[in-house]
Design a protein around this motif. Structure first.
Motif, PDB file in Angstrom:
ATOM      1  N   ARG A  89      21.888 -35.724   2.196  1.00  0.00           N
ATOM      2  CA  ARG A  89      23.022 -35.480   1.298  1.00  0.00           C
ATOM      3  C   ARG A  89      23.707 -34.179   1.662  1.00  0.00           C
ATOM      4  N   PHE A  90      25.028 -34.237   1.708  1.00  0.00           N
ATOM      5  CA  PHE A  90      25.845 -33.053   1.918  1.00  0.00           C
ATOM      6  C   PHE A  90      26.303 -32.541   0.563  1.00  0.00           C
ATOM      7  N   ALA A  91      26.393 -31.219   0.418  1.00  0.00           N
ATOM      8  CA  ALA A  91      26.778 -30.611  -0.854  1.00  0.00           C
ATOM      9  C   ALA A  91      28.174 -31.050  -1.292  1.00  0.00           C
ATOM     10  N   ASP A  92      29.040 -31.386  -0.331  1.00  0.00           N
ATOM     11  CA  ASP A  92      30.413 -31.769  -0.665  1.00  0.00           C
ATOM     12  C   ASP A  92      30.595 -33.286  -0.810  1.00  0.00           C
ATOM     13  N   GLU A  93      29.491 -34.030  -0.887  1.00  0.00           N
ATOM     14  CA  GLU A  93      29.558 -35.480  -1.086  1.00  0.00           C
ATOM     15  C   GLU A  93      28.712 -35.855  -2.293  1.00  0.00           C
ATOM     16  N   ALA A  94      29.185 -36.824  -3.059  1.00  0.00           N
ATOM     17  CA  ALA A  94      28.497 -37.209  -4.292  1.00  0.00           C
ATOM     18  C   ALA A  94      27.210 -37.990  -4.046  1.00  0.00           C
ATOM     19  N   ALA A  95      27.175 -38.788  -2.989  1.00  0.00           N
ATOM     20  CA  ALA A  95      26.021 -39.662  -2.750  1.00  0.00           C
ATOM     21  C   ALA A  95      25.394 -39.345  -1.400  1.00  0.00           C
ATOM     22  N   PRO A  96      24.078 -39.560  -1.288  1.00  0.00           N
ATOM     23  CA  PRO A  96      23.420 -39.354   0.003  1.00  0.00           C
ATOM     24  C   PRO A  96      23.782 -40.455   0.991  1.00  0.00           C
ATOM     25  N   ARG A  97      23.592 -40.139   2.264  1.00  0.00           N
ATOM     26  CA  ARG A  97      23.782 -41.111   3.343  1.00  0.00           C
ATOM     27  C   ARG A  97      22.409 -41.616   3.769  1.00  0.00           C
ATOM     28  N   ARG A  98      22.248 -42.933   3.847  1.00  0.00           N
ATOM     29  CA  ARG A  98      20.998 -43.535   4.308  1.00  0.00           C
ATOM     30  C   ARG A  98      21.047 -43.606   5.829  1.00  0.00           C
ATOM     31  N   LEU A  99      20.043 -43.050   6.489  1.00  0.00           N
ATOM     32  CA  LEU A  99      19.932 -43.093   7.940  1.00  0.00           C
ATOM     33  C   LEU A  99      18.706 -43.902   8.315  1.00  0.00           C
ATOM     34  N   GLY A 100      18.854 -44.784   9.283  1.00  0.00           N
ATOM     35  CA  GLY A 100      17.743 -45.583   9.774  1.00  0.00           C
ATOM     36  C   GLY A 100      17.673 -45.491  11.286  1.00  0.00           C
ATOM     37  N   PRO A 101      16.763 -46.237  11.897  1.00  0.00           N
ATOM     38  CA  PRO A 101      16.589 -46.168  13.354  1.00  0.00           C
ATOM     39  C   PRO A 101      17.907 -46.358  14.103  1.00  0.00           C
ATOM     40  N   GLY A 102      18.187 -45.394  14.975  1.00  0.00           N
ATOM     41  CA  GLY A 102      19.403 -45.427  15.767  1.00  0.00           C
ATOM     42  C   GLY A 102      20.572 -44.677  15.153  1.00  0.00           C
ATOM     43  N   ASP A 103      20.512 -44.380  13.861  1.00  0.00           N
ATOM     44  CA  ASP A 103      21.607 -43.654  13.223  1.00  0.00           C
ATOM     45  C   ASP A 103      21.545 -42.182  13.613  1.00  0.00           C
ATOM     46  N   HIS A 104      22.718 -41.621  13.887  1.00  0.00           N
ATOM     47  CA  HIS A 104      22.792 -40.212  14.266  1.00  0.00           C
ATOM     48  C   HIS A 104      24.057 -39.606  13.687  1.00  0.00           C
ATOM     49  N   LEU A 105      24.056 -38.289  13.541  1.00  0.00           N
ATOM     50  CA  LEU A 105      25.244 -37.592  13.082  1.00  0.00           C
ATOM     51  C   LEU A 105      25.159 -36.120  13.441  1.00  0.00           C
ATOM     52  N   LEU A 106      26.332 -35.496  13.462  1.00  0.00           N
ATOM     53  CA  LEU A 106      26.436 -34.067  13.716  1.00  0.00           C
ATOM     54  C   LEU A 106      26.601 -33.357  12.381  1.00  0.00           C
ATOM     55  N   ILE A 107      25.766 -32.355  12.155  1.00  0.00           N
ATOM     56  CA  ILE A 107      25.881 -31.512  10.972  1.00  0.00           C
ATOM     57  C   ILE A 107      26.491 -30.189  11.451  1.00  0.00           C
ATOM     58  N   PRO A 108      27.773 -29.959  11.164  1.00  0.00           N
ATOM     59  CA  PRO A 108      28.405 -28.732  11.639  1.00  0.00           C
ATOM     60  C   PRO A 108      27.751 -27.486  11.020  1.00  0.00           C
ATOM     61  N   ALA A 109      27.833 -26.386  11.746  1.00  0.00           N
ATOM     62  CA  ALA A 109      27.308 -25.116  11.246  1.00  0.00           C
ATOM     63  C   ALA A 109      27.857 -24.851   9.843  1.00  0.00           C
ATOM     64  N   HIS A 110      26.986 -24.399   8.959  1.00  0.00           N
ATOM     65  CA  HIS A 110      27.310 -24.006   7.581  1.00  0.00           C
ATOM     66  C   HIS A 110      27.742 -25.155   6.682  1.00  0.00           C
ATOM     67  N   ARG A 111      27.587 -26.397   7.123  1.00  0.00           N
ATOM     68  CA  ARG A 111      27.820 -27.511   6.199  1.00  0.00           C
ATOM     69  C   ARG A 111      26.516 -27.721   5.439  1.00  0.00           C
ATOM     70  N   ARG A 112      26.556 -27.399   4.169  1.00  0.00           N
ATOM     71  CA  ARG A 112      25.344 -27.428   3.348  1.00  0.00           C
ATOM     72  C   ARG A 112      24.857 -28.868   3.185  1.00  0.00           C
ATOM     73  N   HIS A 113      23.541 -29.042   3.407  1.00  0.00           N
ATOM     74  CA  HIS A 113      22.952 -30.380   3.355  1.00  0.00           C
ATOM     75  C   HIS A 113      21.496 -30.288   2.928  1.00  0.00           C
ATOM     76  N   ARG A 114      20.967 -31.420   2.529  1.00  0.00           N
ATOM     77  CA  ARG A 114      19.568 -31.504   2.130  1.00  0.00           C
ATOM     78  C   ARG A 114      19.023 -32.888   2.459  1.00  0.00           C
ATOM     79  N   VAL A 115      17.707 -32.961   2.589  1.00  0.00           N
ATOM     80  CA  VAL A 115      17.028 -34.247   2.784  1.00  0.00           C
ATOM     81  C   VAL A 115      16.545 -34.694   1.410  1.00  0.00           C
ATOM     82  N   GLU A 116      17.107 -35.797   0.940  1.00  0.00           N
ATOM     83  CA  GLU A 116      16.763 -36.310  -0.391  1.00  0.00           C
ATOM     84  C   GLU A 116      15.438 -37.086  -0.382  1.00  0.00           C
ATOM     85  N   ARG A 117      15.158 -37.770   0.768  1.00  0.00           N
ATOM     86  CA  ARG A 117      13.984 -38.639   0.824  1.00  0.00           C
ATOM     87  C   ARG A 117      13.706 -39.011   2.261  1.00  0.00           C
ATOM     88  N   THR A 118      12.427 -39.166   2.599  1.00  0.00           N
ATOM     89  CA  THR A 118      12.019 -39.719   3.890  1.00  0.00           C
ATOM     90  C   THR A 118      10.911 -40.735   3.646  1.00  0.00           C
TER      91      THR A 118
END
Length: 112
Positions: free
Chosen positions: A69-98
């Motif tokens: 989950r990113f601080a500037d988004e209301a809902a978390p993003r579900r990531l599964g095998p093969g999913d990838h993304l870039l988290i830019p510097a200083h973009r606040r984020h957290r891991v909601e669940r693994t």
């Protein structure tokens, strides 16, 4: 994992046992780049905590799933095998669940 001596290694092998903390294994470090494997077994960021990293981070989920989950988004993003993304510097984020079983295995590149 095999030592960094040029011998082949498998990111899905030699997994650590489940424990209270994620396990970070540095695979490669060069000026401006750190590559690591992260093994998560049900961990999440502490309630209300958001990472605010000084460098870009690119993540790829190799197995399992995670909710990021990113601080500037209301809902978390579900990531599964093969999913990838870039988290830019200083973009606040957290891991909601693994996932615990199978574990969530990440490949992370920290770029400065």
């Amino acid at each position: 994992m095999a030592p960094m001596d040029g011998a082949p290694a498998n990111l899905l092998a030699d997994l650590p046992p489940a424990g209270p903390d994620e396990v970070f294994t540095r695979l490669l470090a060069r000026p401006g780049l750190v590559v690591e494997r992260i093994v998560s077994t049900g961990q999440a960021s502490p309630l209300g905590f958001f990472y605010d990293q000084p460098q870009d981070e690119w993540v790829l989920v190799l197995s399992g799933t995670a909710d990021l989950r990113f601080a500037d988004e209301a809902a978390p993003r579900r990531l599964g095998p093969g999913d990838h993304l870039l988290i830019p510097a200083h973009r606040r984020h957290r891991v909601e669940r693994t996932d615990r079983d199978p574990p969530t295995i990440w490949l992370a590149l920290h770029l400065s």
